[in-house]
Design an enzyme around this catalytic site. Sequence first.
Site, short mmCIF file in Angstrom:
data_model
loop_
_atom_site.label_atom_id
_atom_site.label_comp_id
_atom_site.label_asym_id
_atom_site.label_seq_id
_atom_site.Cartn_x
_atom_site.Cartn_y
_atom_site.Cartn_z
N GLY A 55 0.82 -1.10 0.03
CA GLY A 55 0.05 -0.11 0.11
C GLY A 55 0.66 1.27 0.05
CB ALA A 56 4.39 1.66 -1.79
CG LEU A 60 -0.02 4.72 7.48
CD1 LEU A 60 -0.06 5.60 8.64
CD2 LEU A 60 -0.23 3.20 7.69
CE LYS A 228 0.52 10.54 18.58
NZ LYS A 228 0.88 11.54 17.89
CG HIS A 286 -5.03 5.92 19.21
ND1 HIS A 286 -3.99 5.28 18.85
CD2 HIS A 286 -5.46 6.69 17.90
CE1 HIS A 286 -3.85 5.23 17.56
NE2 HIS A 286 -4.57 6.24 16.88
CE LYS A 383 -11.35 11.55 11.84
NZ LYS A 383 -9.88 11.94 12.03
CE LYS A 388 -2.78 16.82 16.52
NZ LYS A 388 -3.67 15.74 16.28
#
Length: 522
Positions: A55-56, A60, A228, A286, A383, A388
Amino acid sequence: MLVVSHDKGRKIPVSKIAILWLPSRSISPILGCMVLHKTASGLKANRPFNLVIFGASGHLARIKLYPSLYVLALKKRLPKDYAIIGFARSAMDEKSFRAMVESSIRESMLEVTEWALKELLTHVHYSQGQYDRVADFKALAKRMDTMERQWNKPVRLAYFSIPPTVFHDVLENICKGKIHHRKGENDFRCIIEKPVGSDLESFEQIRLALTQCFGEKEIYLLDHYLGKEAVRNIYYLRYANPILERILKHTLIHHVEVTAMESAGLEGRAGYFDAVGTLRDMVQSHLLQICALLSMRLQEDDSVQAARIHALDQLYLPHAVSLDDILVQGQYAAGTIGGEHFPGYREEEGVAKNSRTATYTALKLMSRSSRWEGVPFYLRTGKRLSRKETRISIAFHEPQKIGKGATPNRLDIILQGEAGMRLYLQTKLGGTEPEFRPLIMTDPLVCMGDCLPEHGLLLLEAIIGKQQWFLSFDEVRMAWRIIDPLQKHLDKKATKLHAYTAGSNGPEEANTWMEKQGVKWF
């Protein structure tokens, strides 16, 4: 730097403050932190590798993987011998693919160091093929064998940047096409981004397909939040600060709020998001991982994953007459953010005019852990909201009425946005009567030292074989057991889907729902 902020907005230093001026270009949106100095030290790829990105040409890969690989090249973390091979259905030659990779890096970085980009691109290759054609995989494997002929103990990585609908074809052909080989016990990694599956049943099907071809130590289930530094720091702040750990218990805490607000919309991912929705996209991994890192037992480094599994196992949905009592969903309508007008979700390109996909979700969880017994966890994410920000807010009990102007103590751990820690206290006003004003102790949680983009850090850890910050099958299974009944409820036509204006903080009904819990959103 520690600053005490008062209610009139004045900031008074409580110790010497070093003021560090940096040009705006010192702050990288990919790193998500301030780069105080460049260094060639730190974690490095310890062996040659061949990274195949399936899926290059997708979203993403373009916004996350290629910029992250550039940062690793810039920081000299990559070995002399390596290759990055894009595999996709898109018709393009190697020159065109390298141009696409270069463009994605330039668009993502505030500035580019030309020698590092040029060096990286010499390692970039492209292979066009169909996911269901084993002959295309065999041709790719032959090419990889040729590349690796002079390399010393190379590791192969297959990165799945593809829709779950084509997982099975790719998994099967990786094995049939000899891309996966068993020359050694530690020479292959299969990396799959969350969410793994769309529910518990589809996850188990993917798990079965994975284990039929790969060993468990070859499977890396990736949630980029776990790459992260700010998210990992949830755990390490507790680990390194006993005073903080001692106050994180049910006898002192009233409730916990975990917020993940996004001002962005779909950003070209309508096909993916409309099929998934906010609950599966954000909460399933997440936000549940944030809850686990906050509530898990402190362990030595090699036991962090096991402690996360135990913490997830303790989370549960509280008893309710209706799931509407513990869950709210919404969808954004047209509105304005920062002076710019944005269309409603159903007016977005690629979204059906009658779509019922939720772009906002709020819910309540509890934990069986004795340390967190009776403490509700309120999660919300959405969203096209006002800003943010990703934040944990820990509200403490108010054991007695203190006086006029007093508010309960609160600790904020802000992971994205104006990242930092804020401890909300209060101090007495002058006079004979006990009146109070806010006293806010704040410090920025700026990444200092060896700062890497989350995908770059996780790729390096995959190359060296470090799995502790990747998801286990048990973690994914436990997450789906929480999410499945909630998603089934949201999918019912009878379940209300509340509209909210883009640029707001979500549907008003979420505020009303929260007030019924006896609290308000911070």
